[in-house]
Scaffold this motif. Sequence first.
Motif, PDB file in Angstrom:
ATOM      1  N   PRO A 385       0.435  -1.053  -0.083  1.00 16.03           N
ATOM      2  CA  PRO A 385       0.105  -0.312  -0.197  1.00 16.03           C
ATOM      3  C   PRO A 385       0.862   1.362   0.219  1.00 16.03           C
ATOM      4  N   GLY A 388       1.531   3.643  -3.321  1.00 17.33           N
ATOM      5  CA  GLY A 388       0.769   4.540  -3.902  1.00 17.33           C
ATOM      6  C   GLY A 388       0.483   5.880  -2.672  1.00 17.33           C
ATOM      7  N   LEU A 428      -4.623  -0.681  -5.764  1.00 17.98           N
ATOM      8  CA  LEU A 428      -3.920   0.958  -5.386  1.00 17.98           C
ATOM      9  C   LEU A 428      -4.701   1.415  -6.359  1.00 17.98           C
TER      10      LEU A 428
END
Length: 834
Positions: A385, A388, A428
């Motif tokens: 994660p 992003g 994402l």
Amino acid sequence: MLRSLVGSEMCIRDRIGIMLAQLAGSPIANLRGEGLLPEDDVSLTNALSEAGSDAMIESLGIETYHHIVSALYIMRSDENSQVGNMSHRVWRSIVENTNRTLLEIFGVLINKVLEFLSDSDMEKQQLAGRCLGELVRKMADRVLPELMPVLLAKLQEETGESHTRHGVCLGLCEVIEHSGHGYIEGFLELFMDSVKVALMDAAQHVRHVAAQAFALLHKAVGPRVIETIVPALLGMMHDDPSSNALHGLREIMGVKSGAVLSFVVPNLIESPIQPAQANAIASLSEVAGTSLHHHIDDILEALILQMHDAQDLRVASHIEQAAIAVLLAVGPDSLQQLMLELYSAMGNEEAHVRVSGALLVAEWSKNAQLDWSSHRVSLLQHLIPLLGDADLNVARTAVNALTATTSSLNKEVYCGLISLLRMELRTLASAAGPGGEIAGFGVPKGIGSVLPVYLHGLMHGSPDTIREQAALAIGELICATPESCLKPFVLQITGPLIRIVGDRFPWQVKAAILSTLSALIYKSGKALKPFLPPLQTSFVKLLHDESSTLRMRASTALEKLVALGPPRLGHLVKELHSGVQEGSPKVRESMLCALPGVVLQSGKALKPDEIGQLSGSMLSLIKNEADDTACQAAAVLASCSLLTDSEMQLQTFEEVRSYSPIAQASFSSFILSHKQEMDNGVPMLCDWVCDLAQNQSDSVKICALAASAPTMIAFGEVVQEQFVTALLGALETEVVDVQECVLEQLKACAKQDVLVEPLVPKIINAVFQQTKSKSFVVKEAAKRALLYLLRVQSGEKATSKVLCQLGGNSDTLRDYVTKTLQKLVGQDSDDEGA
């Protein structure tokens, strides 16, 4: 002779030592008149009488006697039991009273012990230390007052040899071990000063023995040793980083890690952490062992919080190295705890903490010696994660961490990671908004963090479903990467795709590859120039495949490919034309689907007679074949017509008007969609298309209305009212496919913001009515269209401006925007970002 013999006592070994002890002792014992005691004598008393003692002293002289007796007493502590026993036997034979004799020879004995402690011979030092321990055990009250100041002074000598200080430390250990608790308490300050000085010695072997003395002292008097010595070392470390205080701490950590670590950690992690503190943490963690487990969370939390928050880059570098050292010092029992700390850091609200977390993951992946396979999935789920992340520094660090992580893994596990990586990256991309490009893939070599995993799955995946998933994953990766950052990887990606698509694999694998190649052609453009010929060959070959899915996808990919201008387009048109004439109905369908785009791109490469031959073949198909084939042939004919002059176009228009409505709709909508500028033929084509939109056949309506959005976008308000009327009229039908087509056309125009304001209220009211449709497909399409017609994506102000134009229906729509459309922002399901 006796002086010579006892002077050799420390150069002796084993049998020689026994003989020397016996040679030295026998003549002395003979002076008393009885010789040595027998070996089997087990009595506890000495054999010498007072008269015999006086005789020996008189014969030898007091100085020689003390020298000899001192040497024999030391030899009693020899590690070789035979030498020790013989020395003890001689001692009993020539000494009348041990305690009284020791008092008499005390000065000579202590000097000799100190001399041996200072010797470079390790065995002499050890022997003297054992002797000193025994001496202290017997007469500590006499020994300690004179001995301790001497030991401290020798340890403080800056000009002395290191082996001397090493020997003194050995003696100190023996003294501590054999001194009673009361004696240690009485001389505690001297003991602590001696240990402290020795711990800061320049020689490592001295510090090592000093640490043993520290442990013995701690055992004797408890925590007071730590509370006195450790703060002194910490203070010296802060005041003079070049001192050996840190090395001393390392040594005592090796013998009392738990107790010492509990004391030093609060001092070392106190904010703000300075370089000396960071260096100490790094150094001590290496020797902390299992004691680190109880402090790993406090230490790492403090280091991570300050790692990239420090203003001074030099300080930040020291803290970073300390965190890495702690990380790599963790044992198996602390692995779970460590991972939780890394997860917490990567999920922190502060960007600099997330950077620190990702950096530590990178270092862990590169250098970890522990087996952390059970934490692999969780680590990736927390790390990906960050690709992003809104903070580019976080995303860049996450890319480095993910690259290090995937590179550290055995390739055998790559295939098992594809599904996980796809799921996380798709999440994402969905959150990235229009375009779906992930921030981390916008940095140099961003996709290099996951691409090797996908390529391995594509080339070596088993079963073939792994290859299919890998191919689709590469396509998703391409869509999520900016063109500039994708370009360096085009060669690495395209080669394997061409190889697999041309090999004998199931159609599902090839279909996935074609989708990916289409995305690559769209995204990378001219970077694919070296691969245009092999790609063209592969696509044309697949147009003959048994699978309809493969044929359709190959046709779509070929149409995109020819936009890049591959060589010999004229030859490609001939090849496709031949396939239409000679191939099976299924192959002909694929060829017809590919031909319009190829013909338009060929342009001047096609000679007029070649265009004429192709047009003739298409007219024949329009006349004689079923609607589906006629519709496709009409589109090919339209592409040929666009390459001719206006007179020829008008002739073709008139001829097509005599054919079936579906052929007319396909022909006219294709021409109108590809008109580059307004000319005399455009109004006529608009009238033609709008008339066909009122046809009773649903397929004709859909085919005709497909040109609505491109036409309104290209020619603006000149044609909008005419087309909007046709679209809204078709929307009133209850045919789902027609309604869906109309809503898609209106949404496309709204996305481009080309609709003139007077028409917008009318369109919105008509579309809003479709949100109440019984058809789920129509209802969803209406929602998506309203999302752009009401400009919900652009924010509340833009939406309010549109609603103000709607009059009485605005309140209802405002509620609908709040309750329904706001939830769709950023979640559009098709190629909205394109």
